[in-house]
Enzyme design. Structure first.
Site, PDB file in Angstrom:
ATOM      1  N   SER A  99      27.646  34.145  65.495  1.00  0.00           N
ATOM      2  CA  SER A  99      28.293  36.263  66.013  1.00  0.00           C
ATOM      3  C   SER A  99      26.560  36.384  66.068  1.00  0.00           C
ATOM      4  O   SER A  99      25.297  35.970  66.568  1.00  0.00           O
ATOM      5  CB  SER A  99      29.008  36.170  64.692  1.00  0.00           C
ATOM      6  OG  SER A  99      29.377  38.093  65.375  1.00  0.00           O
TER       7      SER A  99
ATOM      8  N   HIS B  19      33.691  41.311  69.166  1.00  0.00           N
ATOM      9  CA  HIS B  19      33.805  40.110  69.781  1.00  0.00           C
ATOM     10  C   HIS B  19      35.172  39.988  70.984  1.00  0.00           C
ATOM     11  O   HIS B  19      36.353  39.599  71.278  1.00  0.00           O
ATOM     12  CB  HIS B  19      33.673  38.970  69.205  1.00  0.00           C
ATOM     13  CG  HIS B  19      32.570  38.396  68.681  1.00  0.00           C
ATOM     14  ND1 HIS B  19      31.416  38.541  69.109  1.00  0.00           N
ATOM     15  CD2 HIS B  19      31.816  38.858  67.149  1.00  0.00           C
ATOM     16  CE1 HIS B  19      30.091  38.108  68.595  1.00  0.00           C
ATOM     17  NE2 HIS B  19      30.513  38.160  67.756  1.00  0.00           N
TER      18      HIS B  19
END
Length: 305
Positions: free
Chosen positions: A88, A195
């Protein structure tokens, strides 16, 4: 030994995590970052309380900077890495470490990325939950209980899949997961459904307003992208990948397999904590991971190249 370098993301932050580095020469990276962003940052690593580090922007800058200090301390010992990857936010750190972004541009980008994703989260409230013991098929079926409201956000490792979406969507998905035999759905302490498609506003703003002004350089080794788990050695392609990244799942399991395919026989986890080492134990071929979190970890790197 062939080494890959990996970087953690948000969730690994902790008050005082940068204190062991405060008097190390590698702390000079903080001064570069402060000059690039135009604000004091060192306190995020030394004095910031847990409440401050719970905020998206502060948390992500703290994690990024702690990893960059640790990388500055070890990078000359890792002369020819097989590849880089980051989970991430850690993907931004990986791009800085690989030379695709310089420190100043990378920190400015990370700050705007955090701001825009939090703005998207405020506009489209959501939450995340880890499905412990779930297979990908179970997670997909669980998300099917709330179409267009619940999605897979992280494919972290076998038995560790994260779903995210609207509050009702994640509740429905978590309930369906339990019906499918998943051990439990554990809520994550984050500020939004990261996300997932709920972050599209942030992805569009990054592509339109931020990334056109970012300079990209050639990587010193391939960088594995979260969005598809593939390795890239180009430059301009990251302009699109970084925008898409915030609104698509983190595919960490295939990312680790890609590093193995690049020839990595061990990984260095650069930054605070051991989250990625824990996940690696569950991802075939189970590449060993050595952590570099404090200066006391540096002597163990003798022979790493």
């Amino acid at each position: 030994m062939s080494v890959a370098v990996i970087f953690p993301g948000q969730g690994t932050q902790e008050p005082g995590m940068g204190l062991p580095w405060r008097d190390h020469p590698a702390w000079s990276v903080i001064e570069r970052a402060e000059a690039g962003l135009g604000e004091p940052l060192g306190r995020l690593l030394t004095d910031a309380p847990a409440e401050q580090l719970a905020r998206t922007r502060e948390a992500q800058l703290a994690v990024l900077l702690t990893s960059l200090v640790a990388w500055e301390a070890v990078r000359e010992q890792v002369s020819a890495p097989a590849g880089f990857a980051g989970h991430s936010l850690g993907q931004v750190t990986a791009l800085i470490a690989a030379g695709v972004l310089d420190v100043e541009d990378g920190v400015r980008f990370a700050a705007r990325r955090a701001e825009l994703t939090q703005q998207a989260a405020d506009a489209h409230p959501g939450k995340m939950a880890a499905l412990l013991g779930a297979t990908l098929d179970q997670a997909h079926e669980a998300c099917g209980a709330a179409p267009d409201a619940c999605w897979i956000a992280n494919d972290n490792a076998p038995g560790q899949v994260v779903i995210a979406g609207t509050p009702d969507g994640v509740d429905q998905g978590g309930g369906r997961a339990k019906e499918l035999g998943v051990k439990r759905a554990t809520p994550l302490n984050v500020g939004g459904a990261f996300h997932t498609p709920l972050m599209r506003d942030a992805a569009e703003a990054l592509a339109r307003d931020v990334l056109p002004d970012v300079r990209f350089g050639a990587p010193s080794a391939p960088v594995v992208s979260n969005h598809d788990g593939n390795a890239y050695d180009d430059t301009e392609g990251w302009r699109d990948r970084l925008a898409q990244h915030v609104a698509v799942p983190v595919r960490w399991r295939p990312s680790m397999r890609t590093l193995a395919g690049l020839g990595a026989t061990t990984c260095l986890e650069i930054g605070h904590g051991s989250m990625l080492a824990t996940l690696a134990k569950r991802i075939p071929p189970k590449i060993p991971v050595q952590g570099v979190a404090t200066p006391s970890d540096l002597p163990a790197l003798e022979g790493v190249s």
